[in-house]
Write a protein that holds these residues in place. Structure first.
Motif, PDB file in Angstrom:
ATOM      1  N   LYS A  16      -7.348  16.591 -73.027  1.00 46.86           N
ATOM      2  CA  LYS A  16      -6.396  15.760 -72.305  1.00 46.86           C
ATOM      3  C   LYS A  16      -6.243  14.403 -72.994  1.00 46.86           C
ATOM      4  O   LYS A  16      -7.221  13.795 -73.433  1.00 46.86           O
ATOM      5  CB  LYS A  16      -6.873  15.536 -70.866  1.00 46.86           C
ATOM      6  N   TYR A  73      -1.844  16.934 -74.629  1.00 52.48           N
ATOM      7  CA  TYR A  73      -2.054  18.246 -74.025  1.00 52.48           C
ATOM      8  C   TYR A  73      -1.944  18.181 -72.513  1.00 52.48           C
ATOM      9  O   TYR A  73      -2.521  17.294 -71.864  1.00 52.48           O
ATOM     10  CB  TYR A  73      -3.431  18.782 -74.431  1.00 52.48           C
ATOM     11  N   GLU A  74      -1.196  19.132 -71.926  1.00 52.17           N
ATOM     12  CA  GLU A  74      -1.033  19.216 -70.481  1.00 52.17           C
ATOM     13  C   GLU A  74      -1.819  20.411 -69.904  1.00 52.17           C
ATOM     14  O   GLU A  74      -2.715  20.241 -69.104  1.00 52.17           O
ATOM     15  CB  GLU A  74       0.452  19.354 -70.123  1.00 52.17           C
ATOM     16  N   TYR A  75      -1.454  21.611 -70.315  1.00 48.64           N
ATOM     17  CA  TYR A  75      -2.122  22.812 -69.799  1.00 48.64           C
ATOM     18  C   TYR A  75      -1.702  23.995 -70.671  1.00 48.64           C
ATOM     19  O   TYR A  75      -0.875  23.869 -71.586  1.00 48.64           O
ATOM     20  CB  TYR A  75      -1.755  23.064 -68.335  1.00 48.64           C
ATOM     21  N   GLN A  91       2.525  20.721 -74.332  1.00 47.80           N
ATOM     22  CA  GLN A  91       2.246  19.312 -74.608  1.00 47.80           C
ATOM     23  C   GLN A  91       3.473  18.500 -74.184  1.00 47.80           C
ATOM     24  O   GLN A  91       4.591  19.026 -74.145  1.00 47.80           O
ATOM     25  CB  GLN A  91       1.993  19.083 -76.103  1.00 47.80           C
ATOM     26  N   LYS A  92       3.232  17.193 -73.917  1.00 45.50           N
ATOM     27  CA  LYS A  92       4.342  16.344 -73.501  1.00 45.50           C
ATOM     28  C   LYS A  92       4.237  14.960 -74.126  1.00 45.50           C
ATOM     29  O   LYS A  92       3.143  14.462 -74.400  1.00 45.50           O
ATOM     30  CB  LYS A  92       4.386  16.207 -71.972  1.00 45.50           C
ATOM     31  N   GLU A  97       9.022  17.870 -73.902  1.00 46.86           N
ATOM     32  CA  GLU A  97       7.997  18.886 -73.738  1.00 46.86           C
ATOM     33  C   GLU A  97       7.991  19.811 -74.952  1.00 46.86           C
ATOM     34  O   GLU A  97       9.049  20.235 -75.431  1.00 46.86           O
ATOM     35  CB  GLU A  97       8.257  19.695 -72.468  1.00 46.86           C
TER      36      GLU A  97
END
Length: 694
Positions: A16, A73-75, A91-92, A97
């Protein structure tokens, strides 16, 4: 995140607040940790947008791209679909995105990579580069110098000379380890609508110290780019579709829009080259449109090569149709020229049969083919329109590719723009007429121009216009196969100028080459399974009127481990030579069930046009079919071929074509020694015993 799937070991760094890292991708687990100072350059995806800092001392290299470095990193999503395991890593950066799609295939050591960019913001992003596959650390686990431990395979390609792979040390390509990094890159690109005009959209890196290969194929019929260079003391490879720098591509990503990179499939395998090709062969069969053609492998007669050469008439076709049926052919394709009374190159586009060539109508020839028990076919070049075609002056200018407000003309043709619905409707109407009115079951779809960088009409850039067109054309093909699922469409672009898998995932057969010299054909045939599955590779067999028995046999061997594209004036070659054609086709029909599942191999390495002896094989279960050619030289000469997979006992070897002509060969343990006269060829069957792991 450590992943082991189907013999592929992949390690993702997911933390994260940081960009996602691809820390490892190979046929072996990761054994060496990457230092904290270096981990930041192991980028999962490279994304460059105008106005963003490219934070790297990079020269022309596509490293340090941004906003990919700014992504966090998001998920991830991890699930299964019809192919196998699927990962989507999200990722954002602000409202942007980046989704990396990683598709595995059950039982196959190959992975498909696509990057998706989605704009959730209220501003526009100008995308200059989006990688499909980006791997840093090609030399990470090797102890030797990075410029000394690698071999790079580059697949050179040209009209009459397809699939001519050459292998190089990095030093031979001008790359030296001058410091922790250099500005030198080894880059291979294509710009234009012939994806394979100079190179196949492929490459392979072999680490000699680790005995591991990574092989990639980019799946597009347009522009693409890959490069190998260094960063932080290790090599990287990046592969994908068009770029702003190399290919004139720019995509203005508006709010709520998304963009997909060109697919890139990568195999990783032990050893040098051949196992990686084997995995790609399995992958190509897995993703290909299901069709009977690739199950039954019918024999095709085409009247063009070293035969009518674009001058068909009812009178000359009927004896050819008779001879093709007698030889055992199952399809008969009338090639170019059927739509014109005379010179036709710059007038194509209406695709109406010539009354002068066919006084009884083209339907008479089609019926004659069917009455002889064969499926009829016709040649088309639907993506172009000649500048002197009457229709060209009647349609809107936006039917054609344009740059700077003017239609693009190449080789006296306009390029039709399949983003235009009217163009797609026109093309569908032609197919409908040929299939439903004429009764055609086979279409040779040719394409003989190159548009260059693309079209800037209603496009963000010429490169973006070309990419959007190629995707629209593929969508149109999907609609045609949905309407006519049994129709066979041959992929031809002056031979193999678009021998790639965005097309071949849909079309069941590939015209590999326009080579007219049957001797030079051997090196092309021997290598073409690197680029497409053997059962999709159509190779010409065209015995010459003034030829010899060995010339006829050589022609047949060229095609017998692929798809036979028979041609030539068979009725004029004499009974004895015609018997060799019949025998070759009959032999092919006995073994073709093994071809459709066979794995290609090259016991003596990939072929070169200058080789005197060439070998190529297909292995299926306990059998191996082996074609051996001698292209020149003087007098009898022997050739030693290693037989891999034998336990030490003498192999059971038989010459299955030609059966009754004298062939000198001996077997000693793991070695087959063949003696051939110059300009002769043979096809062998070898009983194999496979070792564990081979």
């Amino acid at each position: 995140m450590n992943i082991a799937e189907n013999g592929i070991y992949l390690n993702l760094g997911l933390k994260k607040g940081e960009a996602v890292r691809l820390l490892h991708f190979s046929s072996h687990p990761q054994e060496m940790e990457i230092g904290d100072d270096d981990v930041s350059v192991y980028t999962l995806a490279e994304l460059q947008a105008s106005g963003f800092n490219q934070n790297d001392h990079h020269g022309l290299k596509h490293t340090g791209s941004s906003p990919s470095l700014l992504m966090t990193y998001e998920y991830y999503r991890d699930y299964r679909n019809d192919y196998g395991r699927k990962l989507e890593v999200i990722q954002k950066y602000k409202g942007l995105e980046l989704i990396t799609h990683i598709q595995f295939y059950d039982g196959i050591a190959a992975v498909n990579f696509v990057n998706e960019v989605v704009n959730h913001s209220e501003e526009e992003y100008a995308l200059e580069y989006v990688s499909s596959f980006a791997l840093t650390g090609l030399t990470e686990q090797a102890e030797g110098a990075r410029d000394k431990t690698g071999i790079l395979y580059i697949p050179h390609n040209t009209w009459f000379g397809e699939a001519q792979w050459k292998k190089y040390t990095l030093n031979e390509l001008g790359y030296d380890a001058v410091n922790s990094f250099s500005m030198k890159r080894i880059a291979v690109s294509n710009t234009g609508s012939w994806a394979c005009v100079e190179h196949l959209p492929m490459g392979c890196y072999y680490n000699t110290e680790l005995d591991q290969s990574v092989m990639w194929q980019i799946e597009t019929s347009g522009s693409w780019h890959w490069e190998v260079s260094d960063i932080r003391g290790t090599l990287y490879v990046q592969a994908g579709g068009p770029t702003y720098q190399e290919n004139g591509f720019l995509k203005l990503l508006k709010p709520d829009e998304h963009f997909f990179s060109v697919p890139c499939t990568v195999s990783a395998a032990e050893g040098e080259f051949q196992k990686a090709v084997a995995e790609l062969t399995k992958y190509r069969r897995r993703i290909r449109r299901k069709n009977e053609d690739n199950e039954k492998l019918p024999v095709i007669f085409n009247d063009y090569m070293n035969c009518l050469m674009g001058d068909p008439t009812t009178e000359v076709l009927k004896p050819l149709i008779d001879s093709a049926a007698e030889s055992g052919c199952e399809y008969f394709c009338v090639d170019c020229g059927w739509y014109s009374d005379g010179h036709w190159w710059d007038g194509v586009g209406e695709w109406l049969p010539s009354d002068r060539r066919f006084p009884g109508g083209i339907e008479e020839v089609i019926r004659y083919i069917r009455d002889k028990g064969m499926v009829p076919g016709l040649w088309l070049e639907l993506e172009v329109m000649g500048i002197n075609c009457p229709m060209a002056s009647r349609v809107s200018r936006d039917w054609f590719f344009q740059r700077n407000g003017r239609p693009i003309i190449d080789h006296c043709r306009y390029q039709l723009d399949f983003r235009n619905k009217e163009v797609r409707d026109y093309a569908t109407g032609v197919i409908k007429r040929l299939v439903e009115e004429y009764g055609v079951g086979y279409i040779k779809m040719d394409y003989n121009i190159d548009t260059g960088v693309g079209t800037d009409y209603h496009a963000d850039s010429a490169g973006e216009g070309l990419l959007s067109h190629t995707r629209a054309y593929l969508g149109w093909l999907d609609e045609i196969f949905e309407a006519y699922p049994d129709l066979i469409i041959e992929n031809c672009s002056s031979g193999g100028m678009r021998m790639e898998y965005s097309m071949l995932a849909r079309q069941s057969i590939q015209s590999v080459t326009d080579q007219t010299d049957y001797i030079k054909m051997a090196a092309i045939a021997a290598n073409c399974a690197t680029a497409c599955a053997p059962e999709q590779a159509a190779i010409w067999s065209y015995p010459l009127v003034e030829g010899t028995e060995e010339e006829t046999i050589f022609n047949m061997v060229n095609a017998m481990l692929f798809r036979i594209h028979q041609s030539g004036y068979l009725g004029q070659i004499g009974e004895q030579r015609m018997q060799y054609v019949r025998e070759g086709i009959a032999c092919y029909k006995k073994i073709r069930k093994d071809i459709r599942e066979g794995i290609p191999c090259w016991p003596t390495g990939l072929a070169s046009m200058s080789d005197e002896y060439i070998s190529y094989g297909l292995t299926n279960g306990g059998k191996q079919y082996l074609a051996v050619w001698r292209t020149g030289g003087e007098g009898e000469k022997s050739f030693e071929i290693p037989l891999k997979g034998k336990s030490g006992a003498a192999a059971e070897v038989s010459c299955i074509y030609p059966e009754k002509k004298e062939t000198s060969f001996t077997v000693n343990g793991n070695c087959l020694t063949v003696s051939l006269a110059p300009k002769s060829a043979r096809l062998f069957l070898i009983a194999t015993e496979t070792r564990d792991g081979e």
